[in-house]
Design a protein around this motif. Structure first.
Motif, PDB file in Angstrom:
ATOM      1  N   ASP A 152       3.321   6.600  -6.768  1.00  0.00           N
ATOM      2  CA  ASP A 152       2.457   7.634  -7.349  1.00  0.00           C
ATOM      3  C   ASP A 152       3.073   9.026  -7.202  1.00  0.00           C
ATOM      4  OD1 ASP A 152       0.580   5.770  -8.111  1.00  0.00           O
ATOM      5  OD2 ASP A 152      -0.749   6.110  -6.402  1.00  0.00           O
ATOM      6  N   VAL A 153       3.537   9.369  -5.995  1.00  0.00           N
ATOM      7  CA  VAL A 153       4.066  10.726  -5.804  1.00  0.00           C
ATOM      8  C   VAL A 153       5.393  10.914  -6.531  1.00  0.00           C
ATOM      9  CG1 VAL A 153       2.849  11.064  -3.630  1.00  0.00           C
ATOM     10  CG2 VAL A 153       5.187  10.177  -3.594  1.00  0.00           C
ATOM     11  N   ASP A 208       2.865   1.599  -3.373  1.00  0.00           N
ATOM     12  CA  ASP A 208       2.074   2.193  -4.461  1.00  0.00           C
ATOM     13  C   ASP A 208       1.919   3.698  -4.272  1.00  0.00           C
ATOM     14  OD1 ASP A 208       1.739  -0.177  -5.833  1.00  0.00           O
ATOM     15  OD2 ASP A 208      -0.261  -0.591  -5.029  1.00  0.00           O
ATOM     16  N   ARG A 209       1.697   4.125  -3.034  1.00  0.00           N
ATOM     17  CA  ARG A 209       1.548   5.566  -2.760  1.00  0.00           C
ATOM     18  C   ARG A 209       2.831   6.314  -3.092  1.00  0.00           C
ATOM     19  NH1 ARG A 209       0.018   6.113   3.237  1.00  0.00           N
ATOM     20  NH2 ARG A 209       0.347   8.321   2.749  1.00  0.00           N
ATOM     21  N   LEU A 210       3.966   5.729  -2.701  1.00  0.00           N
ATOM     22  CA  LEU A 210       5.239   6.387  -2.995  1.00  0.00           C
ATOM     23  C   LEU A 210       5.500   6.398  -4.492  1.00  0.00           C
ATOM     24  CD1 LEU A 210       7.828   7.728  -2.081  1.00  0.00           C
ATOM     25  CD2 LEU A 210       8.816   5.462  -1.713  1.00  0.00           C
ATOM     26  N   ARG A 247       5.217   0.208  -9.747  1.00  0.00           N
ATOM     27  CA  ARG A 247       4.241   1.297  -9.835  1.00  0.00           C
ATOM     28  C   ARG A 247       4.730   2.397 -10.780  1.00  0.00           C
ATOM     29  NH1 ARG A 247      -1.164   1.367  -8.460  1.00  0.00           N
ATOM     30  NH2 ARG A 247      -1.831   3.461  -7.823  1.00  0.00           N
ATOM     31  N   THR A 295       0.834  -1.205   0.000  1.00  0.00           N
ATOM     32  CA  THR A 295       0.000   0.000   0.000  1.00  0.00           C
ATOM     33  C   THR A 295       0.866   1.252   0.000  1.00  0.00           C
ATOM     34  OG1 THR A 295      -1.798  -1.136   1.157  1.00  0.00           O
ATOM     35  CG2 THR A 295      -1.794   1.265   1.240  1.00  0.00           C
ATOM     36  N   LEU A 296       1.851   1.274   0.884  1.00  0.00           N
ATOM     37  CA  LEU A 296       2.762   2.417   0.936  1.00  0.00           C
ATOM     38  C   LEU A 296       3.615   2.484  -0.321  1.00  0.00           C
ATOM     39  CD1 LEU A 296       3.964   4.800   2.485  1.00  0.00           C
ATOM     40  CD2 LEU A 296       5.534   3.196   3.590  1.00  0.00           C
TER      41      LEU A 296
END
Length: 226
Positions: A22-23, A18-20, A59, A15-16
């Motif tokens: 993305d940014v 994918d978030r990283l 990602r 989860t983290l």
């Protein structure tokens, strides 16, 4: 510029990751001090952090980020999706994915990352730092430790978990190869002494690899690509 993540890396924390990813792909991460975010990205991670790095890289590929230069894993431990993540980063061997592995142990799930590395279709995927001596002249023992990547920064929890302490010789080797490969990925060059043209043939390997992968001790090995 180095960006470090301090977080729970259980199962690679997808989860983290994918978030990283993305940014980083959207370039909305702002470095301190008004500095510019670098364009080229190199991923790295130790143990479960190696799987985390694979999540971030996959990602970035999914998001179409054009300047991912590769990944360097430090005794990465695979969880679900690891093989697919590395294959996405590698792009059929066109983008380097490298690992510096420790000797097989329960902590690294007996080198469970090797299957994914061997699936990449790359000519060279890294080295394994292994033994320090032969017991009774036959069975190799000792040598690299899963927490060599932590070096002097490890703690009692790491030592108890790994069942060993960082080996100074192996720590130095890990840092030398890791730093050399990172510089090479960033610049697009290949320091010939630290690469192999084809890991199936030691004669194609550079001087520093040949120095490790022989019959002297500590004994090292190539991570086989097939």
């Amino acid at each position: 510029m180095v960006f470090c993540v301090e977080a729970d890396m259980t199962a690679g924390n997808p989860t983290l990751g994918d978030r990283l990813g993305d940014v980083l792909s959207e370039r909305t991460l702002t470095p301190p001090g008004g500095r510019a975010l670098p364009i080229n990205y190199i991923l790295g991670g130790h143990s479960a952090g190696g799987h985390f790095a694979s999540v971030v890289g996959a990602r970035l590929v999914t998001k179409g980020y054009p300047d991912l230069k590769g990944a360097i894993l430090f005794d990465g431990v695979a969880s679900d999706g690891f093989t697919a993540n590395l294959q996405a980063i590698s792009a059929s061997g066109s983008r380097p994915v490298l690992q510096i592995s420790a000797r097989p142990s329960l902590t690294n799930l007996f080198n469970n990352a090797f299957e994914a590395l061997a699936s990449l279709g790359a000519d060279f995927v890294g080295i394994q730092l292994v033994w320090t001596r032969y017991a009774l002249g036959v069975a190799p023992t000792g040598g690299s430790c899963h927490i060599d990547a932590e070096g002097e920064n490890t703690d009692i929890i790491g030592i108890i978990g790994a069942g060993c302490t960082p080996d100074d010789t192996q720590v130095d080797r890990l840092r030398e190869f890791g730093a050399t490969w990172a510089r090479d990925l960033a610049t697009g060059i290949r320091t010939a002494t630290h690469w192999c043209a084809d890991a199936r043939n030691l004669d194609t390997c550079g001087r520093e690899i040949k120095r490790l992968v022989d019959r002297t001790l500590p004994l090292a090995a190539l991570v086989r690509n097939s």
